[in-house]
Scaffold this active site. Sequence first.
Site, PDB file in Angstrom:
ATOM      1  N   ASN B  23       0.862  -1.193   0.000  1.00  0.00           N
ATOM      2  CA  ASN B  23       0.000   0.000   0.000  1.00  0.00           C
ATOM      3  C   ASN B  23       0.892   1.235   0.000  1.00  0.00           C
ATOM      4  OD1 ASN B  23      -1.476   2.333   1.215  1.00  0.00           O
ATOM      5  ND2 ASN B  23      -3.176   0.887   1.222  1.00  0.00           N
ATOM      6  N   THR B  46      -5.202  -0.395  -2.370  1.00  0.00           N
ATOM      7  CA  THR B  46      -5.605   0.926  -1.913  1.00  0.00           C
ATOM      8  C   THR B  46      -6.815   0.753  -0.998  1.00  0.00           C
ATOM      9  OG1 THR B  46      -6.153   3.187  -2.541  1.00  0.00           O
ATOM     10  CG2 THR B  46      -7.032   1.451  -3.960  1.00  0.00           C
ATOM     11  N   GLU B  47      -6.821   1.497   0.113  1.00  0.00           N
ATOM     12  CA  GLU B  47      -7.738   1.143   1.194  1.00  0.00           C
ATOM     13  C   GLU B  47      -9.201   1.469   0.904  1.00  0.00           C
ATOM     14  OE1 GLU B  47      -5.045   3.060   1.371  1.00  0.00           O
ATOM     15  OE2 GLU B  47      -5.302   4.781   2.711  1.00  0.00           O
ATOM     16  N   ASN B  48      -9.469   2.223  -0.170  1.00  0.00           N
ATOM     17  CA  ASN B  48     -10.876   2.439  -0.510  1.00  0.00           C
ATOM     18  C   ASN B  48     -11.487   1.243  -1.240  1.00  0.00           C
ATOM     19  OD1 ASN B  48      -9.098   3.307  -2.624  1.00  0.00           O
ATOM     20  ND2 ASN B  48     -10.864   4.171  -3.670  1.00  0.00           N
TER      21      ASN B  48
END
Lengths: 230, 217
Positions: B23, B46-48
């Site tokens: 990430n 990606t954290e979304n």
Amino acid sequence: MRLPDKTTAIEEAIARIPDGATVMLGGFGVPGTPFTLIRELVRQGQKNLTVIKNDANEKGMGVDHLLASGQVARLVTTHIGLNPRAVALKNAGSLDVEFCAQGILAERVRAGGAGLKAVVADIGLDTDLARGKPRIELGGAVGVVETALRADAALLHAGRADTFGNLRYAATARNFNPLMAMAGDLVIAEAEIVLPPGGLAPEDIHTPGPFVDHVVRLAHLSEEYGVVRR
Amino acid sequence: MSDARTRMVARAAREIAPGMVVNLGIGLPSRVVDHLPPRFPVCLHTENGLSGVGPTLPPDSADRNLIDAGGAYVSTVPGSAFFDSAVSFALVRSGRLDLTMLGAFEVSQAGDLANWIIPGRFSPGAGGGIELAQKARRVAVLTMHTDRDGTPKLVADCSMPLTARGCVSRVFTDLAVIDVTPAGFALREVAQGVTPEQVIAATAAPLAVPDGDIVVF
């Protein structure tokens, strides 16, 4: 046997939200934000809302309209850096902001949606985020009790829906939507395309229809949904 | 981007090993991807809600529903997957993230990271940064060695509120590559044209310098 039709006029669906309600809003930035439902909430003017959303959108978009109209008393969120109005209101003390770590917000919402009271995590132990929260010892380690979140209403955006409220989200527009779909007492989904039952294959559905109360068909997409040119 | 920044970002890219799940944080770290060789075997997260993040796209060819956590329009690659925010952070907290690269206001010699609040000036919320810092298997920081005023970012103790304690393993700066060891900061490499003495002078904590030749990047 056929599945009930939940398509509803937007005015009627949003009118079920009272003053003082806690409202969850899907979306991470633009993708997945129910901009049209938010606009109707602004038009109807419900006051003293607690809003739960990952972020506060940007100037002139989504949550910003609710802030501009003074409808939000409290915001539970993970990041407001892209909205100068939210930052200014918070600094002026006129908006109560509770920050959560992003994945913990997701879990609190999921727990609320799953009928649980809380989850125990170890995130933010060295930060203000964990201050004041109950701590317990589990297996020799410290855990922070993160209470579950539910809302009076959850407003969602889906790329596709069927009339029963089965939902399918596009790309990274999924984010918090399927979690909030489970955590609202009243769940209203706006959808770009609304299909008859069977229009979505059962294995392709992200949110099952029983969670959803109202489906609002989007006649057109406002410019808020478009690509942001920074 | 200045030559020094480009060199720093390119050096940080070499930290990514084949097969990793990685990430890249907002800002400078997000540029690391530009320095990976074509067809390099890595899975960017990606954290979304996307694993297999593909190249960024200009507005004209962007998909309005496809962004990374920094709001940049990105693409997919063959094998990408979308998921919700709970799944995304399950991946982070359960140890599936091999490496994260983050920005910093301060890093302490104990590996403490401060990168989300400047008291009185900046407190927009941490987004997913705390979980990344706390739970990625390895945390590398990518930052200029000093801030705009020349104040060192590598310090004995952080003066700003912490993001997470003892999480940083390695720091890439425009001047040097520095490891956080049980004994504190240790100089590993210097940038072209930079001497160990210059790195020591720009660091507000003891810095162990190896004997003999030092690698230059």
